[in-house]
Design an enzyme around this catalytic site. Sequence first.
Site, PDB file in Angstrom:
ATOM      1  CE  LYS A  24      66.219  51.611  71.794  1.00 22.25           C
ATOM      2  NZ  LYS A  24      66.878  52.706  72.535  1.00 22.25           N
ATOM      3  CD  GLN A  76      62.083  52.078  72.884  1.00 22.45           C
ATOM      4  OE1 GLN A  76      62.141  51.120  73.660  1.00 22.45           O
ATOM      5  NE2 GLN A  76      63.065  52.956  72.820  1.00 22.45           N
ATOM      6  CG  ASP A 102      68.884  54.098  66.286  1.00 23.71           C
ATOM      7  OD1 ASP A 102      68.255  53.031  66.397  1.00 23.71           O
ATOM      8  OD2 ASP A 102      68.434  55.199  66.642  1.00 23.71           O
TER       9      ASP A 102
HETATM   10  O1  MRU Z   1      65.839  54.927  71.420  1.00 24.75           O
HETATM   11  P1  MRU Z   1      64.946  54.896  70.220  1.00 24.75           P
HETATM   12  O2  MRU Z   1      63.541  54.490  70.539  1.00 24.75           O
HETATM   13  O3  MRU Z   1      65.023  56.169  69.428  1.00 24.75           O
HETATM   14  O4  MRU Z   1      65.573  53.745  69.343  1.00 24.75           O
HETATM   15  C1  MRU Z   1      64.963  53.399  68.134  1.00 24.75           C
HETATM   16  C2  MRU Z   1      65.543  52.210  67.520  1.00 24.75           C
HETATM   17  O5  MRU Z   1      66.518  51.649  67.970  1.00 24.75           O
HETATM   18  C3  MRU Z   1      64.921  51.768  66.268  1.00 24.75           C
HETATM   19  O6  MRU Z   1      65.025  50.388  66.127  1.00 24.75           O
HETATM   20  C4  MRU Z   1      65.684  52.464  65.115  1.00 24.75           C
HETATM   21  O7  MRU Z   1      65.717  53.864  65.289  1.00 24.75           O
HETATM   22  C5  MRU Z   1      65.078  52.235  63.826  1.00 24.75           C
HETATM   23  S1  MRU Z   1      63.611  53.180  63.738  1.00 24.75           S
HETATM   24  C6  MRU Z   1      62.967  53.109  62.224  1.00 24.75           C
END
Ligand code: MRU
Length: 366
Positions: free
Chosen positions: A268, A216, A257
Amino acid sequence: MAGIESLLRELEGLEEYLKVKPLYFDLDTGEFVWLDTRLLPFEEVYRRTRDYRRVADAIREMEIRGAPAIGVSAAFAMALAARESRARSVEDLIRDLEEARSLLASTRPTAFNLFWALDRVMERIRATASTGDPGLVREAVLEEAFRIYVEDVRGNVEMGRIGSRLIEDGDTVLTHCNTGALATAGFGTALGVIRYAWYEGKSIKVITTETRPVLQGARLNVWELKKEGIPFKLIVDGAVGLVFRRGMADKAIVGADRIILTGHTANKIGTYQVALAAWHNGKPFYVAAPTSTIQPVEDPGSIVIEERSPDEVRMVMGKYPITLGDVEVYNPSFDVTPPELVTAFITERGIVEKPFKENLARLLQG
Ligand code: MRU
């Protein structure tokens, strides 16, 4: 529909912050539309559907990802389910919507915004059910989805304004995973704070990790930061310790999250290491997230950590093998950073400092 129109007018007022539109509902065609983040930064492809099951697949397969974006998309998916249902009574409609809810809730277990948004839509359905009119319930679901969508954009801009105070002119900010427009309904959380500081004219630099295994950082942060013209460097996840040790980053700002009242923060995989490296080198570690990410519970053991396919680790983007195909893999998608490593939370309602339990609870009540 009058409610939706006034929400759309409010959105127009936020247009300057919506250079990237990661998702929206097309009222002309009745379709939900999203930018397929799996293909970025190489291709910008928008997908459309009237089928809530397709939205569930898009969330599971990470065409749509980032906790707030997942929540908003699930709310719109409920609106699609309500439109699709042929139910003639409110009871039958609710039965169809419960089925849609449970499919959507099964897609990504850690992102709290998903459950928060689904609960909000179900609450709205129940509140409208007493009318006995399935047409009114269908309209209410769509309006609630729009409300969640606009609140997310508005909240992110506000979070950016509030969080920007923590960024000094000349700072280099390290971030992990994508928390920008692409992870939300628009503008972003942690990257929104960075973006707001940039819009205020602060001379800042960003260091983004690549964020293995779905990249990401390397794919999405690079795409967003380049679009804005914010200077940045990309590092491998393993370089975070060295970067802090060498004084190359002044602070870390990440998203979340799921945050619980104690301040434990699921984000993450690798976030915990970022927090440790910042703490060990005397640098602040901030978490930027909307209040819709905060779950009002106190048991860190209750946080479900999603484990994803081993192939995410064995191959890059499902295409290029980097190890043997049968190698045993452990692929947790998130980790939990303990509160002692968090300097403060940045939310759309203000900055939350220690003691987190009291202050986060007060924030939610507010
Ligand atoms: O697996 P993902 O790409 O959905 O994980 C996203 C994250 O961990 C972001 O840091 C988190 O959702 C915050 S997004 C504003």
